[in-house]
Design a protein around this motif. Structure first.
Motif, PDB file in Angstrom:
ATOM      1  N   UNK A   1       6.409  25.979  84.354  1.00  0.00           N
ATOM      2  CA  UNK A   1       7.029  27.739  84.142  1.00  0.00           C
ATOM      3  C   UNK A   1       6.365  28.319  82.756  1.00  0.00           C
ATOM      4  N   UNK A   2       6.368  27.798  81.118  1.00  0.00           N
ATOM      5  CA  UNK A   2       6.014  28.015  80.404  1.00  0.00           C
ATOM      6  C   UNK A   2       4.107  29.175  80.113  1.00  0.00           C
ATOM      7  N   UNK A   3       3.905  28.143  80.741  1.00  0.00           N
ATOM      8  CA  UNK A   3       2.587  28.674  81.331  1.00  0.00           C
ATOM      9  C   UNK A   3       2.118  29.682  82.080  1.00  0.00           C
ATOM     10  N   UNK A   4       3.536  30.321  83.264  1.00  0.00           N
ATOM     11  CA  UNK A   4       3.767  31.484  84.166  1.00  0.00           C
ATOM     12  C   UNK A   4       4.260  32.825  83.072  1.00  0.00           C
ATOM     13  N   UNK A   5       4.654  32.667  82.878  1.00  0.00           N
ATOM     14  CA  UNK A   5       5.974  33.454  81.912  1.00  0.00           C
ATOM     15  C   UNK A   5       4.997  35.047  81.398  1.00  0.00           C
ATOM     16  N   UNK A   6       3.941  34.821  81.714  1.00  0.00           N
ATOM     17  CA  UNK A   6       3.342  36.030  80.695  1.00  0.00           C
ATOM     18  C   UNK A   6       2.261  36.417  82.598  1.00  0.00           C
ATOM     19  N   UNK A   7       2.665  36.193  83.242  1.00  0.00           N
ATOM     20  CA  UNK A   7       1.482  37.291  84.291  1.00  0.00           C
ATOM     21  C   UNK A   7       2.907  37.245  85.294  1.00  0.00           C
ATOM     22  N   UNK A   8       4.153  36.537  85.527  1.00  0.00           N
ATOM     23  CA  UNK A   8       5.249  36.740  86.168  1.00  0.00           C
ATOM     24  C   UNK A   8       6.268  38.079  85.548  1.00  0.00           C
ATOM     25  N   UNK A   9       6.606  38.471  86.659  1.00  0.00           N
ATOM     26  CA  UNK A   9       7.842  39.810  85.542  1.00  0.00           C
ATOM     27  C   UNK A   9       9.196  38.994  86.084  1.00  0.00           C
ATOM     28  N   UNK A  10       9.660  38.407  86.147  1.00  0.00           N
ATOM     29  CA  UNK A  10      10.532  37.581  86.448  1.00  0.00           C
ATOM     30  C   UNK A  10      10.368  36.536  87.714  1.00  0.00           C
ATOM     31  N   UNK A  11      11.704  35.423  87.863  1.00  0.00           N
ATOM     32  CA  UNK A  11      11.968  33.833  87.867  1.00  0.00           C
ATOM     33  C   UNK A  11      10.928  34.543  89.363  1.00  0.00           C
ATOM     34  N   UNK A  12      11.626  34.945  90.038  1.00  0.00           N
ATOM     35  CA  UNK A  12      11.207  35.206  91.684  1.00  0.00           C
ATOM     36  C   UNK A  12       9.938  35.244  91.527  1.00  0.00           C
ATOM     37  N   UNK A  13       9.129  36.176  90.961  1.00  0.00           N
ATOM     38  CA  UNK A  13       8.443  35.890  91.160  1.00  0.00           C
ATOM     39  C   UNK A  13       6.763  35.377  91.116  1.00  0.00           C
ATOM     40  N   UNK A  14       7.876  34.461  89.656  1.00  0.00           N
ATOM     41  CA  UNK A  14       7.011  33.131  89.391  1.00  0.00           C
ATOM     42  C   UNK A  14       7.231  31.908  90.458  1.00  0.00           C
ATOM     43  N   UNK A  15       8.577  31.806  90.929  1.00  0.00           N
ATOM     44  CA  UNK A  15       8.355  31.228  91.682  1.00  0.00           C
ATOM     45  C   UNK A  15       7.630  30.799  93.094  1.00  0.00           C
ATOM     46  N   UNK A  16       7.072  32.514  93.044  1.00  0.00           N
ATOM     47  CA  UNK A  16       6.303  33.023  94.307  1.00  0.00           C
ATOM     48  C   UNK A  16       4.874  32.473  93.951  1.00  0.00           C
ATOM     49  N   UNK A  17       4.323  32.715  92.887  1.00  0.00           N
ATOM     50  CA  UNK A  17       3.130  32.112  92.411  1.00  0.00           C
ATOM     51  C   UNK A  17       3.002  30.261  92.922  1.00  0.00           C
ATOM     52  N   UNK A  18       4.148  29.910  92.442  1.00  0.00           N
ATOM     53  CA  UNK A  18       4.028  28.161  92.434  1.00  0.00           C
ATOM     54  C   UNK A  18       4.300  27.753  93.648  1.00  0.00           C
ATOM     55  N   UNK A  19       4.921  28.488  94.502  1.00  0.00           N
ATOM     56  CA  UNK A  19       4.746  28.319  96.027  1.00  0.00           C
ATOM     57  C   UNK A  19       3.291  28.388  97.110  1.00  0.00           C
ATOM     58  N   UNK A  20       2.454  29.498  95.954  1.00  0.00           N
ATOM     59  CA  UNK A  20       1.341  30.331  96.968  1.00  0.00           C
ATOM     60  C   UNK A  20       0.496  28.842  96.241  1.00  0.00           C
ATOM     61  N   UNK A  21      -0.205  28.948  94.580  1.00  0.00           N
ATOM     62  CA  UNK A  21      -0.800  27.721  94.266  1.00  0.00           C
ATOM     63  C   UNK A  21      -0.695  26.520  94.274  1.00  0.00           C
ATOM     64  N   UNK A  22       0.405  25.675  94.271  1.00  0.00           N
ATOM     65  CA  UNK A  22       0.721  24.341  93.873  1.00  0.00           C
ATOM     66  C   UNK A  22       1.052  23.701  95.150  1.00  0.00           C
ATOM     67  N   UNK A  23       1.564  22.629  94.508  1.00  0.00           N
ATOM     68  CA  UNK A  23       2.911  21.898  95.651  1.00  0.00           C
ATOM     69  C   UNK A  23       3.844  21.511  94.876  1.00  0.00           C
ATOM     70  N   UNK A  24       4.338  21.090  94.825  1.00  0.00           N
ATOM     71  CA  UNK A  24       6.570  19.991  94.857  1.00  0.00           C
ATOM     72  C   UNK A  24       6.463  18.776  95.099  1.00  0.00           C
TER      73      UNK A  24
END
Length: 372
Positions: free
Chosen positions: A332-355
């Motif tokens: 998550x610390x490597x995504x802070x500068x490309x997502x405006x907030x935690x919601x957008x960060x979670x969307x990026x994780x959902x799109x590009x990664x598998x939990x």
């Protein structure tokens, strides 16, 4: 409901394509509605012809996106001769423009300011032929060209450690910045100054007199690492400690350093007063912790998020080529500068990664296979 007579305007041909519908988010509506003659709403469209346009307020940046409409919208105006019964069609619209909050595009600064770094002794080199050939990029030029709001732009200069000297932007050399911070910590002790209320003039003067560090430089460095009110500096210890830690770690991008050795150097640099505040979490987003096998000492590698691709897709490729799986609290610390907030960060994780979840917590792996 009254009926209206629709007619094509004589100006329809020349008006076609000149109208746009812009859908405003609630916060922008509030800004415009609260504006008055004394406090006008400041909205700017920014972007080079080769870039997607953004709209900037004084605080935020919004992407301007086109949304196709299923139905045609007519732009009409009342007829001058019959304003109550006839309207003239001025244009037909098949799309609206929506505004979506985005991260300011400050990454261009590192490219535009290449070869403009400010280092120790630069005053002596800023004469003669060197001064004439050195590239320049002014504050005002950057302010008008960089796709960021005023507040984001100012904050970006601070976070990227970019000086404004005689109206020109100059990123300070990391080693020189570390030297200045070490000197400030030493003088806080030797001059018996509290880090919560240190006289700025006293610090700036001693740096200028004893180390020939220009006042314009030291004043800006001091402002980056705390608050200055009524000529007193309230230092942000975590910010200073972090910067000094990154300064040490920066030399270990390709040759990892043992965690114990790193902490020893880090505590030595910050001094006895602040060594208890040294903690690895301050460096989140700038390092990787490596454990080769059970029982071996951990090592640290410099891995700054600022050096990763700006676009999400290539960034995730880089991350998963570096490590096949990441803990949630690490990635998550490597995504802070490309997502405006935690919601957008979670969307990026959902799109590009598998939990994946196991006894150690949540892990993320790539959705597609990458070849190292």
């Amino acid at each position: 409901m009254s009926e209206l007579d629709l007619r094509l305007s004589v100006a329809t041909a020349q008006d076609t394509g000149s109208f746009r519908l812009l859908e405003l988010p609630p916060e922008l509506c509030q800004i415009i509605e609260s504006a008055s003659e004394k406090t006008a709403a400041s909205l700017f469209i920014k972007g080079h012809p080769t870039e997607d346009a953004v709209l900037c307020t004084s605080e935020k940046t919004y992407a301007v996106r086109s949304v196709v409409l299923s139905n045609t919208v007519l732009v009409v105006t009342p007829s001058r001769s019959d304003p109550n019964g006839t309207v003239h069609i001025r244009d037909q619209l098949h799309e609206i423009l929506e505004l979506v909050p985005v991260v300011p595009k400050l990454h261009k600064l590192s490219i535009l300011l290449r070869d403009m770094e400010y280092d120790e002794g630069d005053e002596d080199r800023q004469v003669g032929q060197h001064a004439a050939t050195m590239p320049k990029y002014s504050y005002e030029q950057a302010r008008s060209e960089i796709q960021a709001s005023e507040a984001e732009f100012i904050r970006g200069l601070k976070e990227r450690r970019i000086l404004v000297l005689e109206g020109q932007l100059r990123p300070i050399a990391p080693a020189h910045l570390s030297t200045i911070l070490e000197l400030l910590l030493n003088y806080l002790i030797s001059l018996s100054l509290s880090h919560q209320a240190a006289a700025v003039e006293e610090l700036v003067s001693v740096l200028a007199d004893e180390h020939e560090i220009p006042r314009a430089v030291s004043n800006q460095v001091i402002s980056w690492f705390g608050d200055v009110k009524e000529a007193l500096w309230k230092m942000d210890p975590d910010a200073v400690i972090r910067e000094l830690g990154v300064g040490i770690l920066r030399h270990h991008r390709h040759n990892p350093i043992s965690e114990n050795e790193f902490f020893k150097k880090w505590k030595n640099v910050v001094g006895d007063t602040f060594e208890s505040s040294v903690k690895l979490s301050l460096l989140s987003g700038d390092y990787l912790r490596n454990l080769s096998s059970i029982g071996e000492e951990a090592t640290l590698t410099y891995f700054p998020s600022s050096a990763l691709p700006v676009d999400p897709a290539p960034r995730f490729v880089e991350l998963f080529l570096t490590r096949q799986r990441w803990k949630h609290e690490e990635i998550e610390h490597f995504l802070l500068d490309i997502a405006v907030n935690s919601k957008e960060r979670d969307k990026l994780l959902l799109k590009h990664a598998r939990a994946l979840t196991d006894t150690e917590g949540i892990w993320y792996t790539a959705r597609v296979s990458y070849n190292n």
